[in-house]
Design an enzyme around this catalytic site. Structure first.
Site, PDB file in Angstrom:
ATOM      1  N   SER A  97       0.826  -1.200   0.000  1.00 38.70           N
ATOM      2  CA  SER A  97       0.000   0.000   0.000  1.00 38.70           C
ATOM      3  C   SER A  97       0.870   1.265   0.000  1.00 38.70           C
ATOM      4  O   SER A  97       1.639   1.489  -0.932  1.00 38.70           O
ATOM      5  CB  SER A  97      -0.956  -0.040   1.192  1.00 38.70           C
ATOM      6  OG  SER A  97      -2.012   0.875   1.043  1.00 38.70           O
ATOM      7  N   ASP A 227      -9.646  -5.632  -4.138  1.00 36.89           N
ATOM      8  CA  ASP A 227      -9.041  -4.594  -3.292  1.00 36.89           C
ATOM      9  C   ASP A 227      -9.961  -3.373  -3.292  1.00 36.89           C
ATOM     10  O   ASP A 227     -10.101  -2.691  -4.302  1.00 36.89           O
ATOM     11  CB  ASP A 227      -7.665  -4.220  -3.837  1.00 36.89           C
ATOM     12  CG  ASP A 227      -6.862  -3.342  -2.889  1.00 36.89           C
ATOM     13  OD1 ASP A 227      -7.465  -2.501  -2.198  1.00 36.89           O
ATOM     14  OD2 ASP A 227      -5.627  -3.475  -2.863  1.00 36.89           O
ATOM     15  N   HIS A 256      -7.365  -6.013   0.014  1.00 34.66           N
ATOM     16  CA  HIS A 256      -6.190  -5.154   0.130  1.00 34.66           C
ATOM     17  C   HIS A 256      -5.150  -5.764   1.064  1.00 34.66           C
ATOM     18  O   HIS A 256      -3.948  -5.696   0.801  1.00 34.66           O
ATOM     19  CB  HIS A 256      -6.625  -3.784   0.657  1.00 34.66           C
ATOM     20  CG  HIS A 256      -5.527  -2.768   0.688  1.00 34.66           C
ATOM     21  ND1 HIS A 256      -4.823  -2.396  -0.437  1.00 34.66           N
ATOM     22  CD2 HIS A 256      -5.011  -2.024   1.706  1.00 34.66           C
ATOM     23  CE1 HIS A 256      -3.927  -1.482  -0.123  1.00 34.66           C
ATOM     24  NE2 HIS A 256      -4.007  -1.243   1.172  1.00 34.66           N
TER      25      HIS A 256
END
Length: 277
Positions: A97, A227, A256
């Site tokens: 991320s 995600d 995610h």
């Protein structure tokens, strides 16, 4: 475990396990978490003979709760400071991320010989926010909502994120892990509110296009098809087209936080990539 002090006086916490002459694998966590998010990966790659390193980004976890420097340029400079202090060479950098953005910027600027490969998991590049040049991005109002929720009741916001979209626990067929939810909250609340607030702009508005184009080492993109935090259409599907030597693997139905919910699957794929010639 230890700390280093950056040129601007910030103390950064890091873990450094394993033989110091083994190939290093360094992990970069997402917002607003800490090095602890990589426990499964650290233990796995340590068992495979690697030297494993993970740090708490400035303002996060056990590092100083800075009110300045909470931007991608500084984050990348902090990584360079750790790599120099620990003399990491031919390292594999794995980022999730926001950490994927951090790895991207660092990889584009890294000193020759420091980095061998990069792995970007559910990563934010090229750019998240919607604009005239990125019309299918996420509306700024969404990120403004994050800032409002953080400012009003950070503790509650940090329960709602992992309980819902982060791990896909809001899906009807989800197998919910209360442990993951509580561990996410524990890590998040250890960091600083000001740094977390500033980091929202860093992860949503930073444009990594030129960084991706500049990276000259192999890059593996791993992304969950479901995600909900960093949708694949606006991230990995675009980023893979910008790197010189990249590969994208998509996981149907995964979220995610796929490396936490499915560590055996993700660890094996990263290990295979590292061991390729």
């Amino acid at each position: 475990m230890g700390t280093i002090t950056t040129p601007d006086g910030t103390n950064l916490f890091y873990k450094d396990w394993g033989p110091k002459d083994a190939q290093p694998v360094m992990f970069h966590h997402g917002w607003p978490l800490s090095a602890d998010d990589w426990d499964s990966q650290m233990l796995f790659f340590l068992s495979e003979g690697f030297r494993v390193i993970a740090h708490d980004r400035r303002g996060h976890g056990r590092s100083d709760q800075t009110d300045t420097g909470n931007d991608m340029d500084t984050y990348a400079s902090d990584v360079a400071a750790i790599a120099e202090a620990l003399d990491l060479r031919d390292a594999v950098h794995v980022g999730h991320s926001t950490g994927g953005g951090e790895v991207t910027r660092y990889a584009a600027r890294a000193e020759r010989g420091r980095i061998a490969k990069a792995v970007l998991i559910g990563a934010i590049p090229p750019v998240m926010v919607r604009s005239d040049k990125n019309p299918d991005g996420i509306a700024m109002e969404v990120f403004d909502g994050f800032r409002v929720a953080l400012s009003r009741n950070r503790a509650q916001f940090y329960l709602e994120v992992p309980s819902g979209p982060f791990y896909g626990f809001n899906r009807d067929d989800a197998e919910i892990s209360e442990g993951l939810i509580h561990n996410w909250w524990r890590q998040a609340m250890a960091g600083g509110a000001k740094a977390h607030y500033d980091c929202i702009a860093a992860f949503s508005e930073t444009n990594f296009t030129k960084d991706l184009e500049s990276i000259n080492v192999p890059v593996l993109f791993l992304h969950g098809e479901d995600d909900q935090i960093v949708p694949i259409e606006n991230s990995a599907n675009k980023a893979i087209k910008l790197v010189r030597n990249g590969r994208l693997k998509v996981y149907p139905g995964l979220s995610h936080g796929l490396f936490a919910t499915h560590p055996d699957l993700i660890n094996a794929d990263i290990l295979s990539f590292i061991r390729e010639g």
